[in-house]
Each structure stands twice: as C-alpha cells, then as structure tokens.
Write an enzyme that holds these catalytic residues in place. Structure first.
Site, PDB file in Angstrom:
ATOM      1  CB  ALA A  56      -0.923  -0.011   1.220  1.00 20.26           C
ATOM      2  CG  HIS A 104      -5.967  -0.727  -6.540  1.00 25.46           C
ATOM      3  ND1 HIS A 104      -4.620  -0.944  -6.317  1.00 25.46           N
ATOM      4  CD2 HIS A 104      -6.372   0.156  -5.595  1.00 25.46           C
ATOM      5  CE1 HIS A 104      -4.231  -0.216  -5.277  1.00 25.46           C
ATOM      6  NE2 HIS A 104      -5.266   0.454  -4.821  1.00 25.46           N
ATOM      7  CD  GLU A 144      -8.172  -6.375  -1.300  1.00 24.86           C
ATOM      8  OE1 GLU A 144      -8.374  -6.254  -2.522  1.00 24.86           O
ATOM      9  OE2 GLU A 144      -7.035  -6.356  -0.793  1.00 24.86           O
ATOM     10  CG  HIS A 164      -4.983   2.494  -8.681  1.00 23.36           C
ATOM     11  ND1 HIS A 164      -4.365   3.477  -9.419  1.00 23.36           N
ATOM     12  CD2 HIS A 164      -4.900   2.888  -7.390  1.00 23.36           C
ATOM     13  CE1 HIS A 164      -3.920   4.421  -8.600  1.00 23.36           C
ATOM     14  NE2 HIS A 164      -4.234   4.090  -7.370  1.00 23.36           N
ATOM     15  CD  GLU A 220      -4.566   8.653  -1.400  1.00 23.72           C
ATOM     16  OE1 GLU A 220      -3.382   8.301  -1.393  1.00 23.72           O
ATOM     17  OE2 GLU A 220      -5.511   7.887  -1.099  1.00 23.72           O
ATOM     18  NE  ARG A 276      -9.717   0.375  -1.578  1.00 20.87           N
ATOM     19  CZ  ARG A 276      -8.592   1.097  -1.623  1.00 20.87           C
ATOM     20  NH1 ARG A 276      -8.339   1.986  -0.672  1.00 20.87           N
ATOM     21  NH2 ARG A 276      -7.746   0.949  -2.613  1.00 20.87           N
ATOM     22  NE  ARG A 288      -7.986   4.702  -5.628  1.00 14.16           N
ATOM     23  CZ  ARG A 288      -7.437   4.058  -4.619  1.00 14.16           C
ATOM     24  NH1 ARG A 288      -7.919   2.892  -4.255  1.00 14.16           N
ATOM     25  NH2 ARG A 288      -6.392   4.560  -3.979  1.00 14.16           N
TER      26      ARG A 288
END
Length: 526
Positions: free
Chosen positions: A45, A344, A368, A236, A112, A379, A283
């Site tokens: 990560a 991802h 996860e 991702h 982010e 997410r 994302r």
C-alpha cells in the site's frame, strides 16, 4: 507440524496482525502466512490511511465522501463506526513506531481522489511497508503470538470434519499445506479469523501481490458463508504501463499533489472534460475515462504528468516511485509516466457484521476479504488500511467478550491423502490460470456487457469441471490450491455481475447504463 491455539488467524497483514496484537495479552494466537510474513497486500500500500485530523474537517464530511464514492451501497452505520475509529487507530500505530510524515508538530496530511479535505496520513509513498514492519515487529516480540510463514490454507476445518460427525457448521480452524515439505497440517482453535486479502490475481493486470487469489473468500463460500457484492472490483486508474513490470502502482497521491492525465497523442488534459473534480474524481470515474480514451484513440496508455511541479517537491513526496521509475528510464520530475488502469481492490467478499462475525459459528473475517458495508460500490481512497485496523480490533474484542461461550475444540480428522497421487501434469494448472486471468480481463473488466459476462460464465463452468477432476485425483500443491480458489472466485464475480441489472459504482454494464433508485446488495447464498 500441526498446531492448536486459542485463536487462529489466517493472514499476516494489517487486519490479521492488528487482531493478533489485540488478543495476545490474554490468549495464545497462531498466525498463518501464505508466503513470507510481509508478502501480503498491506506492504504494497503506497498511499496512506484516511482519518479526520485537519482543522475544519469533520467525521460527517468523511462519511459523506465515503457514501458518495460508494454510490449509496454502503451501510451508513458501518461507515460511521469505521471512520469514528480512525484517530484512535492512527494513535495506536504511532505508539507502535510507525514514522508518519509530519509538518511541524502535526501529522502531514495529503489528499486523494474523492476526499473533500486533506486527511491522508502517510509515510512518504510507502505507508503500507512501514505499517507492516511496525505490526510485524510487535507481533514477533510477543510471547503469545506464533507466526508461521509458508502455510497455504486449503479449506476450513468444520463440524463435518469432527471424528464424531456434526452438521453444526462450526469452524475449528483450517487445513494448510506447508510449502517446504508439501505436508498438509491441521491448525485448530476455538475461534478463527480470516484475514486473507482480496482476489486481484483473478485478472490479467492487477496491482495486487502474487498471492491475492481470493483464498479466504473461496474457503468461506465452500464452508457455507454468504458472499456479497463481488461484482464491485475496483480498477486503479494509474498502473505503470511496462510490459516487463505489470503490477507497479502509481499512487493516487501523485494526482492529489497536482498530477495531470494527458492524452499522449494530442497532449490534451482530458479529465476536466469528464468530471468537475478532474483528476481527483473517484477511481471508477477516472478508470473509465482512461479506458475510453485508450479505446477511442487506439492507445496503449495515457500519460500521468507531474513534471510541472518542482523537482525537489516530487522527489520528496514520492521517493520510492521516483527511484523505481529512474531504474526503468523514466524521470518523473522531467517527463510523463505511461499509465493504464489495473485491477486494484476487491470491494465485495465474505458477509460480516460490525463485530467481524460471519455466518459460521467460530469464524470471523476482516479486511479486503470481507463485505463489511464500508466500501459499497466503490472504495474511497485510503479507507482500506483503516478498515483493517478497525475490524481487526473488532474481531478480537468480540472473541474476548464471548470467550466463555466458545466450546473447546473436539477431535478433528487429519487430512486424508490415501486416494490421490502426485501430479505429472503441472502444465494444466499454468494453462488454466492464464486462461482465467485473460478472459476475466477481457469479459469482466472495467466496462462489461451481458453477452461478455455469459461467455465468461460458460468458460468458468468448463474449467470448474477440469479443476474439480484434477483436485480429486492429485495431491494438493500451492498452485493447485490457488487455481481452485481463482476459478471459484471468478464464478462469484460473474454470478454477481449478471444479477445486477444497473450500472452503479464500479459495475458499469452497457446493457444497463442507468442506476436504479434503490441501492441493494448482491448477496449470494451457498
């Protein structure tokens, strides 16, 4: 060897080690790792951990950002529970010695995609590695924790494996292959926590480590647990495009600190045309935009460019990425980075409640491999490690509270290898593995159609027959175990995708482009 302990934890990442450390002062804990202790997703990560720490930010803001990213499929009570536990989780990590970046006397916060505020605490661009090191160092030092690497779990040991058969469905541990000698061991405990990570390696291109083959999800399903929202596979947006390095992630924080997505053919920055949040959109939005740009113009990749920022700033914020790219001939302080989307994160998984309990007595799950209600249909960035810390502790706390009601482990039958032989056709495993990952990428990727999903389902049925026949005749190996779990996980993903007749979050299907008024989980029942 085999083992008996108070609590068995399958997985040595953030969720598993958090639970182990919370339990160890009172109980004997055994932790099984599939490979080396630090080979799981936690160490990979890059980004950080989301927490409300900035003046002016609120828990309500973080909750709302999470719900928006999750397209309303989240469980608000769970979202509030996890986000409320974030500051305490960060504080515990600081006490364990995680060297978070600071800005004066305060933690440095980055931002982010999908976040309305700066709330990502981090250790440069290698937060997961620092967290893994701190947790592992503490676990190795604790006399009540036994860490066993190189154990590949095969299946749950349940009531049907008792010497006096029972249909109660209680989980008493797992059977696992020891890699070095190939022996099957039985590891038992009064409570078992599944913390095995996701299923990224079901896909051809993934940022997940080699061992992310959906093992815990597949084992729980075979044992009788419900599985939910497996169609919600997060891609991702920015994985390095390099034919020799297929899973190097370029962290979302590069976009958070000013990185721009540009069409390499036209030089056009395209994200402002797609979403007012531009590169800081969630994302799923960014991944689909890149996918559309690549397909429309016949590109191999798009450019992620942060070279307009000061070189010292880029090197200081992203030292590991900068060094890795330099080794590949790319200087991110002076030139753009070629990127493509890649699988991802697995947002669905084993259904758990707020205490991490599954449908099976004695079995808990965290991280996860679960569907806790936190992520919904997508997410939010840097909520994943946070979920591991909060639910790892929640599992441990519930086990401790219920300890006196947990029955002792009965006599369990050892693994039976009397009717199998060693395989002389290992090529079958490699061929099937490659085929699964390729058709999942082509048919069950970022943009889907019902026809493609049906084709995938047809291929899965044929491969399941082959794998079941192979599994029934030959001695188990780590590769065979992973193949069996991969095909089972692929089936769960496709079944879930075919059941959802709408496009929501990460599930975008051309036949059903609209979003239904009510958000409903896709729950599969064994």
């Amino acid at each position: 060897m085999s083992s008996t302990s108070d609590v068995l934890i399958v997985g040595s990442g953030a969720a598993g080690l958090t639970a182990a450390l919370t339990l160890a002062d009172r109980f004997r804990v055994t932790v099984l790792a599939k490979g080396a202790l630090n080979e799981g997703s936690t160490a990979w990560a890059q980004g950080g951990i989301a927490a409300v720490l900035e003046p002016g930010d609120t828990f309500a803001n973080h909750v709302e950002d999470t719900m928006v990213a999750g397209a309303g499929l989240n469980d608000r009570d769970v979202v509030e529970f996890v986000i409320g536990g974030a500051p305490a989780a960060i504080e515990r990590l600081v006490r364990l010695g995680v060297p978070f970046e600071t800005d004066g006397n305060a933690l440095h916060l980055t931002r982010e995609g999908g976040h309305s505020h700066r709330r990502i605490v981090h250790v440069a661009d290698a937060t997961g590695w620092a967290v893994q090191e701190a947790l592992q160092r503490a676990a190795e030092a604790h006399p009540n924790i036994t860490l066993l690497p190189d154990r590949v779990a095969i299946d749950l040991a349940t009531s049907r494996h008792e010497e006096r058969y029972s249909g109660a469905g209680t989980v008493w541990g797992v059977y696992a292959v020891e890699r070095t000698l190939g022996h099957v061991e039985l590891h038992t405990a009064r409570a078992t926590i599944m913390a095995t990570g996701g299923a990224g390696r079901t896909y051809l291109f993934s940022t997940a480590p080699r061992g992310a083959t959906g093992d815990g999800i597949a084992m729980a399903w075979r044992g009788g647990c419900r599985i939910a929202n497996m169609e919600m596979m997060q891609f991702h947006p920015t994985c390095l495009y390099d034919l020799d390095v297929k899973n190097f992630l370029i962290t979302e924080a590069v976009r958070g600190e000013g990185g721009r997505l540009v069409n390499p053919r036209t030089g056009h920055r395209f994200m402002p045309d797609i979403d007012p949040r531009a590169e800081l959109a969630p994302r799923d939005v960014v991944a689909r935009a890149i996918d559309a740009e690549i397909k429309r113009d016949g590109l191999d990749y798009v450019h992620l460019d942060i070279s307009h920022m000061p070189a010292a700033f880029v090197r200081g914020h992203f030292p590991n990425i900068h060094e890795k790219l330099l080794g590949l001939g790319i200087d991110m302080t002076r030139q753009p980075i070629p990127v493509v989307p890649a699988q991802h994160y697995t947002c669905g998984g084993i259904v758990v409640d707020r205490d991490g309990r599954t449908d099976l007595p004695g079995l808990y799950a965290a991280g996860e491999c679960t569907e806790s209600g936190l992520h919904g249909a997508n997410r939010l960035a840097s909520n994943s490690l946070l979920e591991c810390f909060v639910f790892g502790e929640a599992c441990a706390t519930d086990i401790a509270a219920r300890w006196d009601t947990l029955p002792p482990v009965p006599a369990i039958r050892p693994w039976d290898e009397s009717r199998v032989t060693d395989s002389d056709e290992e090529v079958v495993i490699k061929q099937n593995w490659t085929e699964i990952r390729r058709f999942m990428w082509n048919y069950v990727g970022i943009v889907r159609t019902t026809k493609r999903l049906q084709r995938a389902a047809s291929r899965i049925r044929l491969l399941q027959e082959e794998v079941a026949d192979y599994y029934g005749h030959f001695r188990v190996t780590p590769d065979l175990i992973e193949l069996r779990n991969l095909i089972q996980t692929a089936e769960l993903i496709v079944r879930s995708a075919l059941q959802r007749h709408e496009s929501r979050g990460l599930h975008y299907v051309l036949d059903w482009p609209g979003t239904l008024p009510d958000a409903v989980d896709t729950v599969l029942v064994p």
